[in-house]
Design an enzyme around this catalytic site. Structure first.
Site, mmCIF file in Angstrom:
data_model
loop_
_atom_site.group_PDB
_atom_site.id
_atom_site.type_symbol
_atom_site.label_atom_id
_atom_site.label_comp_id
_atom_site.label_asym_id
_atom_site.label_seq_id
_atom_site.Cartn_x
_atom_site.Cartn_y
_atom_site.Cartn_z
ATOM 1 N N ARG A 115 63.223 36.719 37.751
ATOM 2 C CA ARG A 115 62.119 37.635 37.501
ATOM 3 C C ARG A 115 62.490 38.532 36.322
ATOM 4 N NH1 ARG A 115 58.407 41.124 40.315
ATOM 5 N NH2 ARG A 115 57.253 42.156 38.628
ATOM 6 N N ARG A 137 55.302 34.988 38.348
ATOM 7 C CA ARG A 137 56.658 35.416 38.675
ATOM 8 C C ARG A 137 57.291 34.450 39.672
ATOM 9 N NH1 ARG A 137 53.876 40.812 40.392
ATOM 10 N NH2 ARG A 137 52.694 40.029 38.638
ATOM 11 N N ASP A 160 58.497 38.120 43.686
ATOM 12 C CA ASP A 160 58.071 39.520 43.618
ATOM 13 C C ASP A 160 58.360 40.135 44.985
ATOM 14 O OD1 ASP A 160 56.865 41.861 42.658
ATOM 15 O OD2 ASP A 160 54.950 41.318 43.582
ATOM 16 N N ASP A 180 58.178 43.677 47.237
ATOM 17 C CA ASP A 180 57.681 45.046 47.371
ATOM 18 C C ASP A 180 58.165 45.643 48.681
ATOM 19 O OD1 ASP A 180 56.196 45.236 44.982
ATOM 20 O OD2 ASP A 180 54.518 44.154 45.879
#
Length: 375
Positions: A84, A95, A98, A100
């Site tokens: 990434r 990507r 990812d 979060d």
């Protein structure tokens, strides 16, 4: 032991082998962040905010000893490791992975680099649906609604498809697999350092040998023949007392314990240092004590070649060790080899760390952990 916190992470991938990207991210998170407690199914959704390949999305529950800032740093490290590339652009892009941070316990965090709960999660079905699968009753600390209620209230109309035929593997943590690990090795092999690293990363109870409390040790290195018996008997009784006391304090079925020695090392060193008559007496005392000692689930022997051992001994700078001869280290090697070949009813693994630097190189450390968990 460190405080264990629970975090929930959202993972997505729409580039390359998406299932493999998610799996590799899970492995890395288990190594660098904490124990994976739950993994949702894989859900396929259209790219959100831009036109591109569909995403594979999951949510995971992770038990970690990291603080929020360290957690963010480690998630970004995993993203970078998997290819990434973070840009300063505000536009969405393809990507490989990812990650979060959705929740960190029930804390509300507003900092320059991290906002928790994630500010956009309530707008995103691809986050809420997999999260509801693994933790439907978790209470959003700001919204004050359970996750399954948040799903029902979400206005995101995009299609989300559960991929029933795809599965992700949950990594086995050392703490899940073992209750008690003993790590051994020659003088300067790195057993104490590795024990401390494992204790920190897996929140294990740490039992370290109290070698510095032996008053005969410096004298032994000056005059081995005169002080060998006193030195070995002091080590034996202290190791027996420490292991008996420390292990008795822990629930062997609830605590994960790691020690940087096992009492059998007393017998190995005594065979090298004691005269025949002294050793016979010593062995009688040892056999009585050994019956009472809790046996480890895994016995780890770190092998380092003699040249590396001498370098490590010189580097750590203990005055009384500086005159240790290579021949003495070779005898210890042979003593451990005989012990492990003799059949000792222990679950044993030998790891050659002569060419590894598990302190400075995270990949070398990960390799060791992988060896221990794959048994």
């Amino acid at each position: 032991m460190k405080i264990v916190r629970t975090t929930y992470l959202s993972l997505g991938s729409n580039k390359g082998n998406k299932q493999e990207n998610l799996q590799q991210a899970i492995y890395l998170i288990s190594q660098k962040i904490g124990t994976i407690a739950a993994i949702s199914s894989i859900y396929q959704t259209a790219s959100w905010g831009f036109d591109s390949e569909d995403f594979y999305n999951i949510c995971i529950k992770v038990n970690t000893t990291l603080n929020p800032e360290e957690l963010l740093e480690k998630t970004q490290m995993v993203e970078k490791y998997l290819g990434r590339v973070h840009t300063i652009s505000d536009t969405y892009e393809d990507r490989t992975i990812d990650i979060d941070v959705l929740f960190f316990d029930d804390e509300v965090i507003f900092s320059k680099d991290l906002i928790v709960p994630h500010p956009k999660m309530l707008e995103r079905k691809f986050v809420l649906v997999p999260l509801a699968e693994i933790e439907p009753n978790f209470l959003h600390p700001i919204k004050k609604q359970k996750i399954n209620q948040c799903v029902a209230a979400c206005t995101d109309s995009s299609e989300i498809v559960k991929l029933e035929d795809l599965e992700l593997e949950k990594p086995v943590s050392l703490a899940d697999k073992y209750n008690y690990i003993a790590i051994e090795g020659n003088i300067g092999a790195g057993k104490t350092t590795l024990s401390k690293m494992i204790s920190d990363d897996f929140n294990a109870r740490l039992v370290l040998e109290r070698f510095a409390d032996n008053p005969f040790l410096p004298k032994f290195y000056e005059d081995k023949d005169r002080y060998a018996f006193q030195t070995e008997m002091t080590f034996l009784t202290d190791r027996y007392q420490q292991l008996s006391d420390d292990l008795a304090q822990f629930d062997m079925f609830k605590n994960f314990i790691v020690s940087d020695y096992y009492i059998f090392k007393s017998l190995i060193f005594s065979q090298i240092t004691l005269q025949q008559e002294e050793y016979r007496l010593y062995r009688k005392v040892f056999d009585i004590m050994y019956k009472e000692i809790t046996k480890p689930d895994l016995y780890v022997y770190l092998y380092q070649n003699t040249d590396r051992l001498l370098e490590n001994i010189k580097k750590r700078g203990r005055d009384y060790e500086q005159n240790i001869a290579s021949g003495y280290l070779e005898k210890i090697h042979k003593g451990y080899a005989n012990f492990m070949q003799a059949g000792n009813d222990l679950n044993t693994i030998i790891i050659d760390v002569s060419e590894l630097d598990f302190v400075s190189n995270p990949d070398d450390y990960s390799l060791i952990i992988k060896k221990l968990t794959s048994l």
